[in-house]
Design an enzyme around this catalytic site. Structure first.
Site, PDB file in Angstrom:
ATOM      1  CD  GLU A 222       7.252 -11.847  -6.002  1.00 12.89           C
ATOM      2  OE1 GLU A 222       7.313 -13.003  -5.297  1.00 12.89           O
ATOM      3  OE2 GLU A 222       6.968 -12.030  -7.310  1.00 12.89           O
ATOM      4  N   GLY A 223      10.045  -8.867  -1.787  1.00 13.15           N
ATOM      5  CA  GLY A 223      10.817  -8.275  -0.512  1.00 13.15           C
ATOM      6  C   GLY A 223      12.120  -8.271  -0.311  1.00 13.15           C
TER       7      GLY A 223
ATOM      8  CD  GLU B  62      -2.848  -0.750   2.375  1.00 11.39           C
ATOM      9  OE1 GLU B  62      -2.720  -0.718   2.555  1.00 11.39           O
ATOM     10  OE2 GLU B  62      -3.663  -1.818   2.172  1.00 11.39           O
TER      11      GLU B  62
ATOM     12  NE  ARG C  78      34.849   0.056 -28.859  1.00  7.83           N
ATOM     13  CZ  ARG C  78      35.076   0.490 -29.911  1.00  7.83           C
ATOM     14  NH1 ARG C  78      34.473   0.529 -30.954  1.00  7.83           N
ATOM     15  NH2 ARG C  78      35.359   1.889 -29.363  1.00  7.83           N
TER      16      ARG C  78
END
Ligand SMILES: Cc1cc2nc3c(=O)[nH]c(=O)nc-3n(C[C@H](O)[C@H](O)[C@H](O)COP(=O)(O)OP(=O)(O)OC[C@H]3O[C@@H](n4cnc5c(N)ncnc54)[C@H](O)[C@@H]3O)c2cc1C
Lengths: 381, 263
Positions: free
Chosen positions: A363-364, A125, A268
């Site tokens: 998720e944490g 929230e 490269r």
């Protein structure tokens, strides 16, 4: 102990890789720029059984183990984290699979697998994220129904979901704080339900994220998942499984970023020879590769424990934290190896770099994962 | 109803990899290469499955080689092939296209089939002969570079791709061998359901004796071509890579052509 994937797992890995390489590559940049959910690719993935593959065959799923299905998430994120989030169209289904009644399983699970519906899970929230017990959304019983009021924040699939799991405070007077909550299945077409897309995400922009307002939303009592008052525990149990999925996303993202770095370092030329000839670059690649491998082993172990019906919260948190941090580290180092080219969107590494960070948050957050690990260590030694 | 046999080969993917030749010069180092179904065979198996789905019947895939070939055969089963057979024998090592055609024909002659599909060529050795030789040995007609197959009551109408944009349409009665060109369909992805469905399926193995072929007909002794060595051509001095966006590259190319008097 055998660290090899089974033949079937190798086949799953290859199938997921081919699908992602064939379908994600061309649309990834557009979906990212326009914050567009890749609906067609999601539908195709459903047809091929990639979505909800962990669910048993009786609900139309692939009947795979958690580890098998995480291999799919890993391969999807390796090709593109944003489009790879089509895997999250079943985020919330685990709730019903783990805790739901048989009727709920039969009603809600099969359409997710066939691509008819999308779900979501709403805990966070505006004023409570990590502190899950700090949520303010209320659920008040009224006859055979519950009436929900409140606001949910940062909800994945918020504007495209057909139903979502909602955590609400149902028993504010319960003696134990943790027993004040219940989880409900909320139909997104219910009167009083509204979702507003959140724009301007840093990464995984192909994934939909929304703010949800519940205003006198009526939910039949059959829609309670698990037991009343047990909502908080349910959420923790849910995360013990789904967080490993974030770990798998992170391993995939890191693997993709590593492969880009190796490719670029070979192509490269600097100071008259390929970039990769420099030991300073080799050391970077070595560190990246080692961390990816370590993260993968943690994730696979946490998932294997769930498959063996021995879920381990601390192991899950170790996998989630370390893999998330590895994704951020490897994306950063890979971009560094790309030099200026890495900073321009012609190369996908910048998209990976922007997408990695969320893996340390949702998720944490990594701090919360460390709290969980820390608590267990205290008890263990 | 149509019964189709598809011959598939497992080949290394050398498109992006660095190819290193082994010291004896007769093989490339493949430990770091990824292997997959030969690209042409991937179209052949798709075409066979499409035909089976439309007409009914059965698709059988056959591969030659060690256990690693199962990976390719399983992939075909997962896509919808009904049966797979792996032909393996130490005597098969070192076989050229001709010896492989002999091995395949020995296995195929005892099977029930209407058509045999092979790839038009293999991505590794590019011989492009196995299908034709297989047809010759089986004593049945064949068509190469096939870009379309329509089967009606045991007769196939096929389209072949010729040089210079020319196309040929032929009618061929069963049984026949078609060497399939890439691009004639869109190979499907492997599905999780497919993988699950065939996960327990056994792939029978047949050795030289099982298919009635003797060791001196196959392997190096039974081959007509002896591979002497691989080499990597020296880098050309004259090639110029044009870089940039398609628009820029086209502009640069036009400028070069103009400078050299092409217009
Ligand atoms: C793209 C995206 C998708 C999301 N999808 C969903 C979804 O589908 N469903 C859902 O419910 N939520 C979702 N979230 C929300 C996400 O789970 C939360 O943002 C996350 O849990 C952190 O909560 P917060 O943002 O309120 O941060 P806070 O809890 O305010 O934390 C702020 C910072 O403080 C740290 N912190 C907090 N407590 C402590 C402590 N005790 N000790 C040390 N450090 C601490 C945190 O780790 C964090 O770094 C999503 C978020 C994003 C960005």
């Amino acid at each position: 102990m055998d660290f090899e994937l089974t033949d079937e797992q190798k086949e799953i890995k290859k199938a997921a890789r081919e699908f992602a390489e064939g379908e994600f590559t061309d649309i990834a940049m557009e979906c990212d720029r326009e914050e567009k959910f890749p609906r067609d690719v999601w539908k195709k993935a459903c047809k091929l059984g990639f979505i909800g593959a962990y669910l048993p065959e009786e609900y139309g799923g692939g009947g795979l183990g958690l580890l098998d299905s995480l291999i799919i998430a890993e391969e999807f994120f390796r090709v593109d984290p944003g489009v790879g989030m089509i895997m999250a169209t079943t985020f919330g289904s685990e709730f019903i699979f783990l805790l739901g009644k048989e009727e709920q399983k039969q009603k809600y699970l099969p359409p997710l697998i066939t691509g008819e519906t999308i779900c979501a899970a709403a805990f966070t929230e505006p004023d409570a994220g990590s502190d899950v017990q700090g949520i303010q959304t209320t659920a008040v019983k009224d006859g055979d129904e519950w009436v929900l009021n409140g606001t949910k924040m940062f909800i994945t699939n918020g504007t495209i979901a057909d139903w979502m799991i909602v955590l609400a405070k149902s028993h504010p007077d319960a003696k134990k704080d943790a027993q004040r909550f219940t989880t409900f299945i909320v139909d997104c077409k219910s009167p009083g339900f509204s979702a507003e897309k959140i724009h301007g995400k840093m990464g995984i922009r192909a994934s939909d994220t929304a703010e949800i307002v519940l205003s006198d939303v009526r939910v039949p009592k059959e829609n309670i998942v698990g037991l009343p008052k047990m909502g908080f525990y349910n959420v923790m149990q849910f995360f013990d499984v789904t967080r490993i999925g974030v770990g798998a996303q992170a391993v995939g993202l890191a693997q993709g970023a590593l492969e880009m770095a190796v490719k670029h370092a070979k192509e490269r030329k600097v100071f008259g020879r390929p970039l990769i000839y420099n030991q300073g670059i080799q050391f970077k690649l070595a560190e990246m590769a080692t961390r990816v491998e370590a993260a993968r082993n943690l994730v696979y172990k946490a998932a294997a424990l769930v498959d063996a019906m021995k879920p381990d919260a601390a192991m899950t948190s170790m996998a989630k934290w370390y893999a998330g941090e590895t994704a951020v580290y490897v994306a950063d180092e890979s971009l560094q190896v790309h030099g200026g080219y890495g900073y321009i969107d012609e190369y996908p590494i910048e998209r990976f770099y922007r997408s990695a960070k969320v893996l340390e948050i949702y998720e944490g957050s990594k701090e919360i994962e460390k709290m969980i690990i820390g608590r267990t260590i205290g008890g263990k030694y | 109803m149509v019964d189709i046999i598809v011959c598939v080969k497992r080949v290394p993917d050398t498109s992006e990899a660095e190819v290193i030749i082994k010291d004896d010069k007769r093989a490339i180092k493949d430990a770091d290469l990824t292997f997959d179904i030969n690209e042409w065979d991937n179209y052949a198996i798709e075409e066979a499955i499409l035909k089976k789905e439309a007409l009914g019947g059965k698709v059988t895939v056959i591969g030659v080689g060690g256990e690693e070939v199962n990976e390719v055969l399983r992939r075909c089963l997962a896509k919808g092939a009904d049966e797979a057979i792996r032909l393996t024998d130490p005597a098969f090592d070192g076989s050229d296209g001709y010896a492989i055609a002999k091995i395949l024909s020995a296995a195929i002659k005892d099977l029930q089939y209407d058509f045999v599909f092979t790839g038009a060529q293999a991505g590794d050795d590019s011989y492009g002969v196995t299908g034709q030789m297989l047809a010759e040995i089986l004593g049945i007609p064949h068509a190469t570079m096939v870009t379309k197959v329509d089967i009606n009551n045991g007769t196939a109408r096929i389209r072949r791709e010729l040089e210079g944009g020319l196309e040929e349409v032929d009618e061929i009665n069963k049984p026949a061998v078609f060497c399939i060109q890439t691009g004639l369909n869109e190979p499907r992805y492997v599905s999780i359901m497919g993988i699950r469905k065939v996960s327990k399926k056994e792939i029978p193995v047949k050795a030289a004796a099982d298919i009635g072929i003797s060791a001196d007909e196959v392997g190096e002794v039974g081959s007509m071509v002896k591979l002497e060595e691989f080499s990597i051509p020296p880098a050309g001095e004259l090639a110029e890579m044009i870089e940039g966006t398609p628009d820029e590259a086209a502009g640069k190319l036009a400028a070069i052509l103009k400078e050299k008097g092409a217009f």
